[in-house]
Design an enzyme around this catalytic site. Structure first.
Site, short mmCIF file in Angstrom:
data_model
loop_
_atom_site.label_atom_id
_atom_site.label_comp_id
_atom_site.label_asym_id
_atom_site.label_seq_id
_atom_site.Cartn_x
_atom_site.Cartn_y
_atom_site.Cartn_z
N PHE A 141 0.86 -1.19 0.00
CA PHE A 141 0.00 0.00 0.00
C PHE A 141 0.89 1.23 0.00
O PHE A 141 1.63 1.48 0.95
CB PHE A 141 -0.96 0.05 1.20
CG PHE A 141 -1.86 1.26 1.11
CD1 PHE A 141 -3.00 1.22 0.34
CD2 PHE A 141 -1.52 2.45 1.72
CE1 PHE A 141 -3.82 2.34 0.19
CE2 PHE A 141 -2.32 3.59 1.58
CZ PHE A 141 -3.47 3.53 0.82
N ASP A 226 9.37 2.88 2.06
CA ASP A 226 8.17 3.66 2.36
C ASP A 226 7.89 3.50 3.86
O ASP A 226 7.31 2.52 4.30
CB ASP A 226 6.99 3.18 1.52
CG ASP A 226 5.71 3.97 1.80
OD1 ASP A 226 5.69 4.72 2.80
OD2 ASP A 226 4.74 3.83 1.03
N LYS A 255 2.38 10.90 7.11
CA LYS A 255 1.52 10.66 8.27
C LYS A 255 1.97 11.40 9.54
O LYS A 255 1.68 12.58 9.68
CB LYS A 255 1.36 9.15 8.50
CG LYS A 255 0.52 8.52 7.39
CD LYS A 255 -0.11 7.19 7.73
CE LYS A 255 -1.18 6.83 6.70
NZ LYS A 255 -0.76 5.84 5.72
C1 LIG Z 1 -0.93 5.91 4.24
C2 LIG Z 1 0.21 5.42 3.43
C3 LIG Z 1 0.56 6.05 2.22
C4 LIG Z 1 -0.27 7.13 1.59
O1 LIG Z 1 -0.37 8.26 2.37
P1 LIG Z 1 -1.51 9.36 2.05
O2 LIG Z 1 -1.15 10.51 2.93
O3 LIG Z 1 -2.82 8.71 2.42
O4 LIG Z 1 -1.43 9.65 0.60
C5 LIG Z 1 1.69 5.60 1.57
N1 LIG Z 1 2.42 4.60 2.06
C6 LIG Z 1 2.11 3.96 3.21
C7 LIG Z 1 2.98 2.86 3.71
C8 LIG Z 1 0.99 4.35 3.93
O5 LIG Z 1 0.65 3.71 5.05
#
Ligand SMILES: *Cc1c(COP(=O)(O)O)cnc(C)c1O
Length: 404
Positions: A141, A226, A255
């Protein structure tokens, strides 16, 4: 004030149904606790998908935001502003990287990393135009943009949003050998989550991160971690990669970087990599704005104390010790690291949504992912007593559903 039922009815009628919220309408929140419009209190065990690592309304973060609101909120990057240098220096020092490229959301930061890796591939590695490929993981994700959903293996996220962006190679998560087999002369990067959050808090086998590091170094490709959800204290270290002493070429952050106040994301990398971006080649109207930087600076200052990482590690032990007792009692498996857990509910007992609703009734906010997994990620500031109470509620909820 309108009732919860009225507000939910209007929200459902007048908004797209891209979410399926639990039936609670939150009015205010402090620390780990939120209050709904009728005055009921709930312990927040989702924390905005780990955006609220420091809790709701952390005094240091709110103070920084309020101070900045009075002075300056937006300049655009056409000019410098006085919060920017500190943000880049602070985040650069936290990650150990030379340079920062600030954006707003996690998905934008991932897109930024993809663009940087491709450009680096063409200009530094000498890959033929449009031939670059990036290795990505099944169950990933990384956000919701058209390019990112192009390589999602979740049918909900992916299907009917084509035509899809080419240039990605999917391999099973957790196997460095699978990555090694997928690498070819046109591979520019490996993009992965050190722990797959949305997939259900999947922790890869020990050695996976260091194997990816060794492979990327040997093949001359970029390791892109990520850490949007796994980073900034959640797992008991600043970054989940720290658990294996591994430093990726690019950190993707978001986040919790926004302190639960504003969206703040960024990538961090060394000059050989991020230096490929020249004026006009990438940007964002709001990326790196003064309010975002001031909030980010407060977050970085909190992380620099080390106390949140230590607290997540300590409370994580409590959490995982207690959750392990549930295995075989309506729970099939528990995974996670630090103050972060994915709990697979026995499908014979209940769905994840039923457990989430039973928790809501008991005053705990949590959300299911992929049908039968409950994710627990309370603010790192939660008290040990409240954490224990939340686990009691989960025990209770699962027991009630099991014996209904
Ligand atoms: C939430 C998330 C994203 C995307 O972040 P947004 O601010 O919702 O665009 C990307 N990578 C990971 C691992 C995430 O948990």
């Amino acid at each position: 004030m309108a009732t919860s039922a009225e507000l939910i009815e209007v929200s459902e009628r007048r908004s797209a149904h891209n979410y399926h919220p639990l039936p609670v309408v939150i009015h205010e929140a402090h620390g780990a606790w939120v209050t709904d419009v009728e005055g009921h209190r709930y312990l927040d065990c989702l924390s905005g998908y780990s955006s609220l690592n420091f809790g709701h309304g952390h005094p240091k973060i709110i103070e920084a935001a309020q101070e900045q609101l009075k002075n300056l909120t937006l300049t655009s990057r056409a000019f410098y502003h006085d919060q920017f240098a500190q943000f880049c220096m602070g985040l650069g020092d936290l990650t150990g990287k030379d340079m920062i490229l600030p954006m707003n959301t996690g998905a934008e930061a991932v897109e930024t990393a993809i663009k940087v890796a491709r450009k680096w591939g063409y200009e530094v590695k000498g890959i033929e135009p449009d031939q670059a490929n990036i290795i990505v993981m099944e169950g990933n994700f990384h956000g919701r943009t058209t390019t990112i959903v192009s390589f999602s293996t979740d049918p909900d996220a992916h299907d009917n949003f084509g035509p899809y962006t080419p240039g990605f190679r999917l391999v099973p998560y957790g196997s460095a050998e699978a990555i090694r087999r997928a690498v070819d002369a046109n591979t520019v990067a490996v993009l992965f989550e050190p722990i797959q959050g949305e997939a259900g808090v999947l922790v890869p086998p020990d050695g996976y991160l260091s194997d990816i590091r060794a492979l990327c170094s040997a093949k001359g490709i970029l390791m892109i971690a990520d850490e949007v959800q796994s980073g900034l204290g959640r797992t008991g270290k600043t970054f989940a990669c720290d658990h294996e002493g591994v430093v990726p070429d690019i950190y993707v952050l978001g986040k919790a970087l926004g302190g639960g106040v504003v969206p703040v994301s960024a990538i961090a990398a060394d000059r050989e990599v991020l230096g490929v971006i020249k004026p006009g080649q990438h940007g964002s109207t709001f990326g790196g704005n003064p309010l975002a930087c001031a909030v980010g600076n407060a977050v970085i200052e909190l992380l620099n104390t080390g106390q949140y990482q230590a607290r997540a590690a300590k409370l994580g032990e409590v959490l995982h010790t207690r959750l392990r007792e549930l295995i075989g009692h309506g729970v099939v498996e528990v995974r996670g690291r630090g103050l972060w857990a994915g709990i697979d509910i026995d499908p014979a007992v209940a769905t994840g949504r039923e457990v989430s609703k039973a928790l809501l009734k008991r005053g705990v906010l949590a959300k299911d992912t992929h049908g039968s997994t409950i994710r627990l990620a309370p603010p790192i500031t939660v008290s040990e007593e409240d954490l224990g109470w939340a686990i009691d509620q989960l025990l209770d909820a699962v027991y009630e559903l099991k014996t209904r």
